[in-house]
Design an enzyme around this catalytic site. Structure first.
Site, PDB file in Angstrom:
ATOM      1  N   LYS A  47      35.426  32.962  57.439  1.00 21.65           N
ATOM      2  CA  LYS A  47      35.885  31.579  57.293  1.00 21.65           C
ATOM      3  C   LYS A  47      36.465  31.074  58.627  1.00 21.65           C
ATOM      4  O   LYS A  47      36.698  31.877  59.548  1.00 21.65           O
ATOM      5  CB  LYS A  47      36.901  31.527  56.147  1.00 21.65           C
ATOM      6  CG  LYS A  47      36.281  31.902  54.782  1.00 21.65           C
ATOM      7  CD  LYS A  47      37.326  31.909  53.674  1.00 21.65           C
ATOM      8  CE  LYS A  47      36.717  32.231  52.318  1.00 21.65           C
ATOM      9  NZ  LYS A  47      37.741  32.244  51.227  1.00 21.65           N
ATOM     10  N   TYR A  89      31.089  26.110  46.502  1.00 22.75           N
ATOM     11  CA  TYR A  89      32.273  26.339  45.658  1.00 22.75           C
ATOM     12  C   TYR A  89      32.264  25.463  44.400  1.00 22.75           C
ATOM     13  O   TYR A  89      33.323  25.169  43.858  1.00 22.75           O
ATOM     14  CB  TYR A  89      33.547  26.088  46.470  1.00 22.75           C
ATOM     15  CG  TYR A  89      33.908  27.221  47.403  1.00 22.75           C
ATOM     16  CD1 TYR A  89      34.123  28.522  46.921  1.00 22.75           C
ATOM     17  CD2 TYR A  89      34.070  27.008  48.775  1.00 22.75           C
ATOM     18  CE1 TYR A  89      34.467  29.560  47.772  1.00 22.75           C
ATOM     19  CE2 TYR A  89      34.424  28.046  49.634  1.00 22.75           C
ATOM     20  CZ  TYR A  89      34.620  29.323  49.121  1.00 22.75           C
ATOM     21  OH  TYR A  89      34.975  30.358  49.966  1.00 22.75           O
ATOM     22  N   PHE A 135      43.261  22.918  43.964  1.00 26.23           N
ATOM     23  CA  PHE A 135      43.162  23.225  45.397  1.00 26.23           C
ATOM     24  C   PHE A 135      41.779  22.919  45.973  1.00 26.23           C
ATOM     25  O   PHE A 135      41.551  23.123  47.172  1.00 26.23           O
ATOM     26  CB  PHE A 135      43.530  24.696  45.664  1.00 26.23           C
ATOM     27  CG  PHE A 135      42.682  25.705  44.925  1.00 26.23           C
ATOM     28  CD1 PHE A 135      41.432  26.078  45.395  1.00 26.23           C
ATOM     29  CD2 PHE A 135      43.138  26.288  43.741  1.00 26.23           C
ATOM     30  CE1 PHE A 135      40.647  27.004  44.717  1.00 26.23           C
ATOM     31  CE2 PHE A 135      42.352  27.221  43.053  1.00 26.23           C
ATOM     32  CZ  PHE A 135      41.103  27.581  43.547  1.00 26.23           C
ATOM     33  N   ARG A 170      33.030  43.450  48.042  1.00 29.17           N
ATOM     34  CA  ARG A 170      34.238  42.894  47.407  1.00 29.17           C
ATOM     35  C   ARG A 170      35.405  43.864  47.562  1.00 29.17           C
ATOM     36  O   ARG A 170      36.550  43.455  47.749  1.00 29.17           O
ATOM     37  CB  ARG A 170      33.989  42.618  45.926  1.00 29.17           C
ATOM     38  CG  ARG A 170      32.926  41.572  45.656  1.00 29.17           C
ATOM     39  CD  ARG A 170      33.395  40.152  45.715  1.00 29.17           C
ATOM     40  NE  ARG A 170      34.337  39.798  44.679  1.00 29.17           N
ATOM     41  CZ  ARG A 170      34.818  38.557  44.511  1.00 29.17           C
ATOM     42  NH1 ARG A 170      34.414  37.576  45.327  1.00 29.17           N
ATOM     43  NH2 ARG A 170      35.673  38.300  43.567  1.00 29.17           N
ATOM     44  N   THR A 208      41.703  38.383  46.242  1.00 31.12           N
ATOM     45  CA  THR A 208      41.705  36.995  46.729  1.00 31.12           C
ATOM     46  C   THR A 208      43.019  36.645  47.424  1.00 31.12           C
ATOM     47  O   THR A 208      43.022  36.016  48.487  1.00 31.12           O
ATOM     48  CB  THR A 208      41.463  36.031  45.543  1.00 31.12           C
ATOM     49  OG1 THR A 208      40.234  36.411  44.906  1.00 31.12           O
ATOM     50  CG2 THR A 208      41.361  34.586  46.006  1.00 31.12           C
ATOM     51  N   ARG A 261      41.285  41.655  53.836  1.00 30.72           N
ATOM     52  CA  ARG A 261      42.382  40.715  53.557  1.00 30.72           C
ATOM     53  C   ARG A 261      43.728  41.430  53.564  1.00 30.72           C
ATOM     54  O   ARG A 261      44.744  40.852  53.983  1.00 30.72           O
ATOM     55  CB  ARG A 261      42.144  40.023  52.215  1.00 30.72           C
ATOM     56  CG  ARG A 261      41.005  38.995  52.260  1.00 30.72           C
ATOM     57  CD  ARG A 261      40.632  38.543  50.857  1.00 30.72           C
ATOM     58  NE  ARG A 261      39.633  37.480  50.835  1.00 30.72           N
ATOM     59  CZ  ARG A 261      38.953  37.131  49.744  1.00 30.72           C
ATOM     60  NH1 ARG A 261      39.157  37.774  48.596  1.00 30.72           N
ATOM     61  NH2 ARG A 261      38.077  36.148  49.795  1.00 30.72           N
ATOM     62  N   ASN A 321      42.292  33.237  53.689  1.00 26.61           N
ATOM     63  CA  ASN A 321      41.991  34.655  53.434  1.00 26.61           C
ATOM     64  C   ASN A 321      40.753  35.179  54.167  1.00 26.61           C
ATOM     65  O   ASN A 321      40.139  36.156  53.763  1.00 26.61           O
ATOM     66  CB  ASN A 321      41.957  34.941  51.931  1.00 26.61           C
ATOM     67  CG  ASN A 321      40.880  34.164  51.196  1.00 26.61           C
ATOM     68  OD1 ASN A 321      40.101  33.450  51.815  1.00 26.61           O
ATOM     69  ND2 ASN A 321      40.837  34.322  49.890  1.00 26.61           N
ATOM     70  N   HIS A 330      34.649  35.482  52.884  1.00 25.57           N
ATOM     71  CA  HIS A 330      34.052  35.295  51.557  1.00 25.57           C
ATOM     72  C   HIS A 330      33.041  36.405  51.296  1.00 25.57           C
ATOM     73  O   HIS A 330      32.348  36.837  52.211  1.00 25.57           O
ATOM     74  CB  HIS A 330      33.315  33.944  51.491  1.00 25.57           C
ATOM     75  CG  HIS A 330      32.394  33.842  50.307  1.00 25.57           C
ATOM     76  ND1 HIS A 330      32.825  33.476  49.060  1.00 25.57           N
ATOM     77  CD2 HIS A 330      31.062  34.112  50.182  1.00 25.57           C
ATOM     78  CE1 HIS A 330      31.802  33.512  48.210  1.00 25.57           C
ATOM     79  NE2 HIS A 330      30.721  33.886  48.870  1.00 25.57           N
ATOM     80  N   GLU A 343      23.531  32.284  47.130  1.00 26.88           N
ATOM     81  CA  GLU A 343      24.295  31.856  48.311  1.00 26.88           C
ATOM     82  C   GLU A 343      23.497  32.065  49.597  1.00 26.88           C
ATOM     83  O   GLU A 343      23.552  31.231  50.505  1.00 26.88           O
ATOM     84  CB  GLU A 343      25.632  32.595  48.349  1.00 26.88           C
ATOM     85  CG  GLU A 343      26.556  32.147  47.201  1.00 26.88           C
ATOM     86  CD  GLU A 343      27.806  33.006  47.035  1.00 26.88           C
ATOM     87  OE1 GLU A 343      27.992  33.977  47.801  1.00 26.88           O
ATOM     88  OE2 GLU A 343      28.602  32.711  46.124  1.00 26.88           O
TER      89      GLU A 343
HETATM   90  P1  IDP Z   1      37.234  35.012  46.074  1.00 25.07           P
HETATM   91  O1  IDP Z   1      37.018  34.370  47.435  1.00 25.07           O
HETATM   92  O2  IDP Z   1      38.101  36.244  46.179  1.00 25.07           O
HETATM   93  O3  IDP Z   1      35.958  35.243  45.316  1.00 25.07           O
HETATM   94  P2  IDP Z   1      37.713  32.746  44.275  1.00 25.07           P
HETATM   95  O4  IDP Z   1      38.615  32.768  43.085  1.00 25.07           O
HETATM   96  O5  IDP Z   1      36.242  32.702  44.059  1.00 25.07           O
HETATM   97  O6  IDP Z   1      38.123  33.987  45.210  1.00 25.07           O
HETATM   98  O7  IDP Z   1      38.158  31.491  45.161  1.00 25.07           O
HETATM   99  C1  IDP Z   1      37.365  31.097  46.249  1.00 25.07           C
HETATM  100  C2  IDP Z   1      38.268  30.740  47.408  1.00 25.07           C
HETATM  101  O8  IDP Z   1      39.060  29.610  47.054  1.00 25.07           O
HETATM  102  C3  IDP Z   1      39.296  31.811  47.783  1.00 25.07           C
HETATM  103  O9  IDP Z   1      38.770  32.843  48.584  1.00 25.07           O
HETATM  104  C4  IDP Z   1      40.327  30.975  48.518  1.00 25.07           C
HETATM  105  O10 IDP Z   1      39.885  30.642  49.829  1.00 25.07           O
HETATM  106  C5  IDP Z   1      40.331  29.697  47.673  1.00 25.07           C
HETATM  107  N1  IDP Z   1      41.365  29.752  46.636  1.00 25.07           N
HETATM  108  C6  IDP Z   1      41.310  30.395  45.440  1.00 25.07           C
HETATM  109  N2  IDP Z   1      42.456  30.228  44.749  1.00 25.07           N
HETATM  110  C7  IDP Z   1      43.254  29.471  45.531  1.00 25.07           C
HETATM  111  C8  IDP Z   1      44.590  28.943  45.383  1.00 25.07           C
HETATM  112  O11 IDP Z   1      45.273  29.166  44.377  1.00 25.07           O
HETATM  113  N3  IDP Z   1      45.057  28.205  46.422  1.00 25.07           N
HETATM  114  C9  IDP Z   1      44.348  27.933  47.532  1.00 25.07           C
HETATM  115  N4  IDP Z   1      43.111  28.396  47.725  1.00 25.07           N
HETATM  116  C10 IDP Z   1      42.566  29.151  46.738  1.00 25.07           C
HETATM  117 MG    MG Z   2      34.596  33.875  44.487  1.00 27.52          MG
END
Ligand code: IDP
Ligand code: MG
Length: 160
Positions: free
Chosen positions: A20, A60, A68, A96, A102, A113, A123, A126, A137
């Site tokens: 990212k 997304y 968010f 993963r 996350t 992470r 974070n 992805h 994707e």
């Molecule tokens: P992942 O990246 O671990 O698969 P997901 O739940 O798919 O997590 O969320 C995608 C991305 O959205 C996260 O990696 C993060 O960048 C962002 N994200 C998820 N939850 C939050 C939040 O509560 N606040 C801000 N950003 C979030």
């Molecule tokens: Mg995800």
């Protein structure tokens, strides 16, 4: 292995991994790529790319109702990302694990992470969450001809 009447196609699992904009800005590109290389996955596609808003929204789309979401789209489009297609048996689940939870505060030390980030909204990386999403994707982020078909000389030393 999918066996047809005339052809035999060996379809190895692929994951879409993306560094990212914070990972690029913080100079973590080499470090992050290195973890997937050292694990033994094979890099099939790689590019530095400024993501347009509509692509970020499509990527997304499952999160579009989340509060968010607008900030997430701003974040992902705030600077160049590194798009990658990594291949190997079990690459989706394994990536993963290498990436970690996350929320970086909950990610185990030793994960990307866990070692390199502190906040969910920054974070650094992805990774696809299923083989089907890996395919979806990679098709979304790469154009025809941007992936390379090649065999790594390491494969016989990684897989018996
Ligand atoms: P992942 O990246 O671990 O698969 P997901 O739940 O798919 O997590 O969320 C995608 C991305 O959205 C996260 O990696 C993060 O960048 C962002 N994200 C998820 N939850 C939050 C939040 O509560 N606040 C801000 N950003 C979030
Ligand atoms: Mg995800």
């Amino acid at each position: 292995i999918v066996q047809g009447t005339e052809i035999e196609v060996n379809e190895v699992e692929q994951s879409y991994i993306m560094i990212k904009p914070d990972g690029v800005q913080r100079g973590l590109v080499g470090e992050i790529i290195s973890r997937f290389e050292k694990k033994g996955f094979v890099l099939k596609g790689l590019k530095l790319f400024q993501c347009p808003k509509d692509l970020a929204q499509e990527h997304y789309k499952d999160l579009k109702e989340k509060p968010f979401f607008p900030k997430l789209i701003d974040y992902i489009t705030s600077g160049p990302v590194v798009c990658m297609a990594w291949e190997g048996d079990g690459v989706v689940a394994s990536a993963r694990k290498l990436i970690g939870a996350t929320n970086p505060l909950q990610a185990e030390p030793g994960t990307i992470r866990g070692d390199l980030a502190v906040q969910t909204g920054r974070n650094v990386v992805h990774g696809s969450d299923s083989p089907d999403n890996g395919k979806r994707e990679i098709a979304l982020w790469f154009k025809e001809g941007e992936l390379c078909q090649w065999e790594s000389v390491q494969t016989p030393w990684l897989i018996e």
